[in-house]
Structures are given as structure tokens and as C-alpha cells.
Design a protein around this motif. Sequence first.
Motif, short mmCIF file in Angstrom:
data_model
loop_
_atom_site.label_atom_id
_atom_site.label_comp_id
_atom_site.label_asym_id
_atom_site.label_seq_id
_atom_site.Cartn_x
_atom_site.Cartn_y
_atom_site.Cartn_z
N ASN A 36 0.81 -1.23 0.00
CA ASN A 36 0.00 0.00 0.00
C ASN A 36 0.84 1.27 0.00
O ASN A 36 0.45 2.30 0.58
N TRP A 37 1.97 1.23 -0.66
CA TRP A 37 2.79 2.44 -0.71
C TRP A 37 2.08 3.54 -1.48
O TRP A 37 1.26 3.28 -2.35
N ASN A 39 -0.23 5.58 -0.52
CA ASN A 39 -1.67 5.67 -0.27
C ASN A 39 -2.51 5.02 -1.37
O ASN A 39 -3.47 5.61 -1.87
N CYS A 41 -4.45 2.57 -0.99
CA CYS A 41 -5.70 2.09 -0.38
C CYS A 41 -6.05 0.66 -0.81
O CYS A 41 -7.23 0.33 -1.00
N ARG A 50 -0.17 7.43 -7.54
CA ARG A 50 0.02 7.30 -6.10
C ARG A 50 0.60 8.59 -5.52
O ARG A 50 1.13 9.43 -6.25
N ASP A 54 4.06 12.24 0.02
CA ASP A 54 3.75 11.97 1.42
C ASP A 54 4.75 10.98 2.01
O ASP A 54 4.60 9.77 1.86
N ASN A 56 5.15 9.94 4.86
CA ASN A 56 4.61 9.08 5.91
C ASN A 56 4.12 7.75 5.34
O ASN A 56 3.98 6.76 6.06
N HIS A 57 3.84 7.74 4.02
CA HIS A 57 3.32 6.53 3.38
C HIS A 57 4.09 6.17 2.11
O HIS A 57 3.64 5.33 1.34
N TYR A 59 6.69 4.42 1.44
CA TYR A 59 7.20 3.06 1.26
C TYR A 59 6.15 1.98 1.48
O TYR A 59 6.39 0.82 1.19
N GLY A 60 5.00 2.34 2.03
CA GLY A 60 4.03 1.33 2.37
C GLY A 60 4.51 0.56 3.59
O GLY A 60 5.31 1.06 4.39
N SER A 61 4.03 -0.67 3.76
CA SER A 61 4.45 -1.50 4.89
C SER A 61 4.91 -2.84 4.35
O SER A 61 4.28 -3.41 3.48
N TYR A 65 9.96 -1.53 3.15
CA TYR A 65 9.96 -0.45 4.15
C TYR A 65 11.03 -0.71 5.20
O TYR A 65 11.78 0.21 5.58
#
Length: 248
Positions: A36-37, A39, A41, A50, A54, A56-57, A59-61, A65
Amino acid sequence: MKRIITFAIGILFIVLSAVAGGQRVLFIGDSITDGNWGNSCGTAKPSSQRTLWDMNHIYGSGYMYLCATYYQGNYPEKEYEFLNRGISGNTLEDLEKRWEEDVIDMKPDVLSVLVGTNDIHFYLQSDKKKPFDFAAWEKRYRSLLDRSLQANPNLKIVLGAPFVANTGNMRKSADFAERDSLVRRCAEITERIAKDYKAVYLPFNKMFDEILKTIPTSKDTYWIWDGIHPTPAGHKRMADLWIECVKL
């Protein structure tokens, strides 16, 4: 005057070096890399749609990451730049369609690829009138690497083995044995390609085989929750292997 010019050139060099940054490390693959890098969704949005600003997002999880945080957190002076270009549901053919934009144009110094699981998944969902074409799959994989090496002969290549596990809902699958066999064949091909291209090979499949066999847990979903996607614990082990083998 010469001193002023020399000083100015020195300052310009420092500024340009700072802008250039350190090594650019790009990860590409399917949902395991995606995480979900940007954002996304949970959708398979192309990279251009994408959120690229941002942080904060960005790299995704997932393992990508964790690799980025390890190097950027521990070695800020090297100014590593990481890029996630995983897209959920992608096959090798999908990667081929976006290779120019998401790999070549990004000019990576290090390219990490993990693909194969979806190729087999969609094949199993088809009518299977013909056997899976491993020769064509290998040819396509090599062609993509050739294109990247042509753009950057000094490119460091990292190839991860695709994997599946008989965990979670996968236990309900009647075709797991066939799936497992086909994915392992893709892993063998990936290993052969890595050897031929003098790339770093990451045996994720053997790593998970060993973990699932030797580390008992109360739930079979502890490492890979649905037979395909690792849990946070699984991603941590993937990142550890990546860091150990790649050695930036």
C-alpha cells in the motif's frame, strides 16, 4: 579572483553532490512488495497515480519499508534513496508493461525484483489448456534485466525467489500441491537467472520453509497469513535476509 572562482566551484560541487544524494535502490514486484505504498488504499494504482510526496506513506508497509528504514536510519551520511514500485496483483508481464517508466526512467543503482506468485495464481485460475510456459517466463525475465543493464551497466541486481505456504485459507485450496510445485519451478529459474547475471539471489522460499518447519507457533498464520502474504513477522525475516545478502 582565481581563489574566488575556485571557492565558487567547490561550493557548487558540494551543492550538486547533496542534490545527487547516495545510491538509489528500487524495489519492484507484486503485492508483497507493494504494501500500500503511496496511499494506494489496497488498489493496484499505477505509480503515477500514487502519492509521491507523502513521506509518511511513501514506502508502504513490508520488507521493502524495513530495508529502507534500516539503511536510512543507520547510515544518514550515505543518503540512500529508496523507491517502492511494487503493484498488487502484478505478474512478470505486468512488470514488463511498466518497466520503462518504473525502472529505466528511475535510473536505479540497485534493482530488487520479487515476482512469480501471481503468474502461477492466474494460470491456475485459467482453463489450463496448455502447461505454464516457463521458457517464455524466463525469456521475459532476462529481457527485462538486459534492458536495465543496457541503461546502467553497473546496476546491482537483486532477485528474490517467489514462495507460497500451506497456511491460512490456502489450506482449503485443492490445488496447493500444484501451485507449490509451479512456484518452486519459478524460484529455480530465478536462481539460475541470478547466477547467470551475477546477481544477488534471495531464497525467500527456502527461508520460509525452514521457519515454518523449525519454529512452532500456536497459529499456522504467524509468518504467512494466507499462504501468499507474509505477516509483519514474515516481512521482518525477509528484510533481514535482504540486508544480510545485499550488503549495500
